[in-house]
Design an enzyme around this catalytic site. Structure first.
Site, PDB file in Angstrom:
ATOM      1  N   ASP A   1     -11.867  10.654   7.021  1.00 61.88           N
ATOM      2  CA  ASP A   1     -11.616  10.044   5.708  1.00 61.88           C
ATOM      3  C   ASP A   1     -12.229   8.643   5.633  1.00 61.88           C
ATOM      4  O   ASP A   1     -11.616   7.719   5.099  1.00 61.88           O
ATOM      5  CB  ASP A   1     -10.113   9.984   5.424  1.00 61.88           C
ATOM      6  CG  ASP A   1      -9.814   9.879   3.923  1.00 61.88           C
ATOM      7  OD1 ASP A   1     -10.700  10.211   3.111  1.00 61.88           O
ATOM      8  OD2 ASP A   1      -8.692   9.463   3.572  1.00 61.88           O
TER       9      ASP A   1
ATOM     10  N   MET B   1       1.228   9.833   3.254  1.00 61.55           N
ATOM     11  CA  MET B   1       2.160   9.909   4.374  1.00 61.55           C
ATOM     12  C   MET B   1       3.236   8.839   4.354  1.00 61.55           C
ATOM     13  O   MET B   1       4.313   9.034   4.913  1.00 61.55           O
ATOM     14  CB  MET B   1       1.396   9.817   5.702  1.00 61.55           C
ATOM     15  CG  MET B   1       0.582  11.045   6.018  1.00 61.55           C
ATOM     16  SD  MET B   1      -0.026  11.018   7.710  1.00 61.55           S
ATOM     17  CE  MET B   1       1.512  11.164   8.616  1.00 61.55           C
TER      18      MET B   1
ATOM     19  N   GLY C   1       0.827  -1.197   0.000  1.00 60.74           N
ATOM     20  CA  GLY C   1       0.000   0.000   0.000  1.00 60.74           C
ATOM     21  C   GLY C   1       0.862   1.248   0.000  1.00 60.74           C
ATOM     22  O   GLY C   1       2.020   1.228   0.435  1.00 60.74           O
TER      23      GLY C   1
END
Length: 500
Positions: free
Chosen positions: A149, A27, A23
């Site tokens: 989010d 960040m 992934g």
């Protein structure tokens, strides 16, 4: 240190062996790694992708790890954080449980979601969000956590050892801690498709902003589309939709219970004051809907078995044990797929014939299964089942499914919708009765792959059936190459069932 320097061979702080990227976000990058201290158990390691001298990013990254760790102690539906540190190159990282499954976005795209499954998933998401909204003890005070989010790609689905699907909410990277301070307008952060009107306008947020995002997720789960048909996918278009446009009602063809439709549309109210005021309120409504559906199902099935997992298992196995070896199959050591209808349902099985003594030996073996796909030159799946014990070694039971035949398509479609299949043993000396049955789980990732492969097969135009022989040969060669690795995976497991 650049991210490119982190190769798969890196050993992070002399403990975590980085294996592959799984992934990547704004960040950091997330790796699958092996914890060399904990029996080489798989973990996920998130490593900050920016330089250490950006103290704002460092603090934000540290806070993400802290918030996730504290929340995961209170909820099984939030990804668990187990370690945090800075490596030898001063790159900060934190370690999470490794989730072997798929995100909700992919699940919605591939699988049908029934109302009972929706209610289960939505309730689990709510439990995670309720934990966050209840707050954590941070810097001397209780601070509610606003996710900011919440979206399908930040919701992950895994399966436990019993086959139950477990929701894990991820990525508290832009979560907001609500402290006892005066709110102020701030820059927009989040995903435009799923954010609340007040969020996209940069206003101060509370828990009701997440409730709006939850409404967007629930709508998408039920309808497989958004509440508006936007011509342009842009921030300005989503701004107008969230702040001005009325959500479309659900299509009557979806057969959404009226009370559920009302709940979802309430969550999508423009004003926070008109939405449910807490996640707890939503949970109560979802539970009431679930009870109503269960009561209706119970009334419909009073004279039958109401739950396949609890009540049909024994009768089904009894039925399968009475089955005979098909007359059109040679009485020898072969493996083939077979479909059994039982009480208005259909079940996928594989059948094999062995010596009676060998069948008895294999009852308590470690069970392994895997599916391999060969698309060219002919779509075919290897459905591999293995039984293993250190004393007797491996019994390989490969079954080849031609996706251009009716039986192959039927079996793959059944497997992609089933959580298990059965292996039926018939003795060589008495083929008129099944001697034993073993059940095997079909894991979520496997079911997703099967659906995708079936879809690919439907798009392929095959002119020569002789090409099936080539694909079968390639799969056999792949199996021979994989056998040593499969044995290693089985031998290092501590469970009774392993999935490739």
């Amino acid at each position: 240190m650049s991210q490119g320097d982190l190769s798969r061979e890196n050993l992070l702080v002399q403990r975590y062996q980085l294996k592959e990227i799984i992934g990547q976000g704004a960040m950091g990058i997330v790796y699958r790694a092996e914890d060399t201290v904990s029996k080489r158990q798989n973990v996920a390691v998130k490593i900050l992708s920016r330089a250490l001298d950006d103290m704002k990013m460092i603090k934000r990254f540290q806070r993400e790890a802290t918030v996730s760790a504290l929340l995961s102690e209170r909820s099984d539906n939030i990804v668990r954080v187990t370690d945090y540190g800075v490596d030898e190159k001063k790159v900060p990282f934190y370690v999470m449980e490794y989730l072997n499954g798929e995100n909700l976005d992919d699940f919605i795209d591939i699988h049908e979601i029934s109302i009972p499954i929706f209610l289960d998933f939505a309730s689990q998401i709510c439990r995670a969000m309720e934990t966050a909204h209840n707050g954590i003890f941070f810097e001397g005070q209780i601070c509610p956590v606003i996710h900011r989010d919440l979206k399908p790609s930040n919701v992950f689905l895994i399966e436990d050892l019993t086959g139950k699907q477990i929701i894990k909410v991820l990525d508290f990277g832009i979560a907001k801690l609500v402290k006892n301070e005066k709110g102020e307008t701030e820059a927009f952060m989040g995903t435009p498709r799923y954010c609340s009107p007040e969020q996209i306008q940069g206003k101060d947020l509370d828990n009701r902003s997440d409730i709006y995002s939850l409404g967007m997720v629930m709508y998408f789960m039920l309808a497989k589309k958004y509440p508006w048909d936007l011509e342009i996918n842009s921030v300005s278009a989503w701004y107008k939709a969230h702040t001005e446009l009325t959500p479309s009602p659900f299509s009557s063809s979806l057969k959404i219970p009226p009370e559920l439709e009302k709940l979802v549309l309430r969550c999508l109210e423009k004003s926070p004051n008109y939405r449910p005021q807490s996640i707890g309120e939503i949970i109560q409504i979802l539970e009431a809907i679930a009870r109503n559906i269960n009561n209706q199902s119970h009334l419909r099935n009073q004279s039958s078995y109401s739950n396949i997992h609890d009540n049909k298992k024994s009768p089904l196995e009894t039925f399968l044990l009475t089955s005979k070896w098909p007359q059109n199959k040679p009485q020898q050591k072969i493996v083939f797929p077979r479909i059994f209808p039982f009480e208005k349902e259909v079940f996928p099985t594989i059948c094999t014939m062995l010596e009676s003594e060998d069948i008895n030996k294999r009852k308590n073996n470690i069970r392994y299964n895997q599916f391999l796909f060969q698309s060219y030159p002919h779509p075919m799946i290897l459905w591999l089942t293995v039984l293993y014990s250190p004393e007797d070694g491996a019994r390989w039971l490969p079954c080849y499914l031609d996706l251009k035949t009716k039986i192959g398509q039927q079996v793959v479609n059944l497997l992609s919708d089933s959580k298990k299949y059965f292996l039926l043993f018939y003795p060589l000396d008495n083929p008129n009765k099944c001697q034993n049955i073993l059940s095997f789980k079909v894991m979520l990732k496997q079911r997703t792959s099967l659906k995708q492969w079936a879809s690919v097969s439907n798009m392929l135009n095959i002119n020569h059936n002789e090409e099936a022989v080539i694909s079968r040969k390639k799969l056999k060669e792949d199996l021979e190459r994989l056998k040593p690795k499969i044995i290693l995976d089985i031998e290092k497991t501590q469970t009774q069932e392993v999935h490739g």
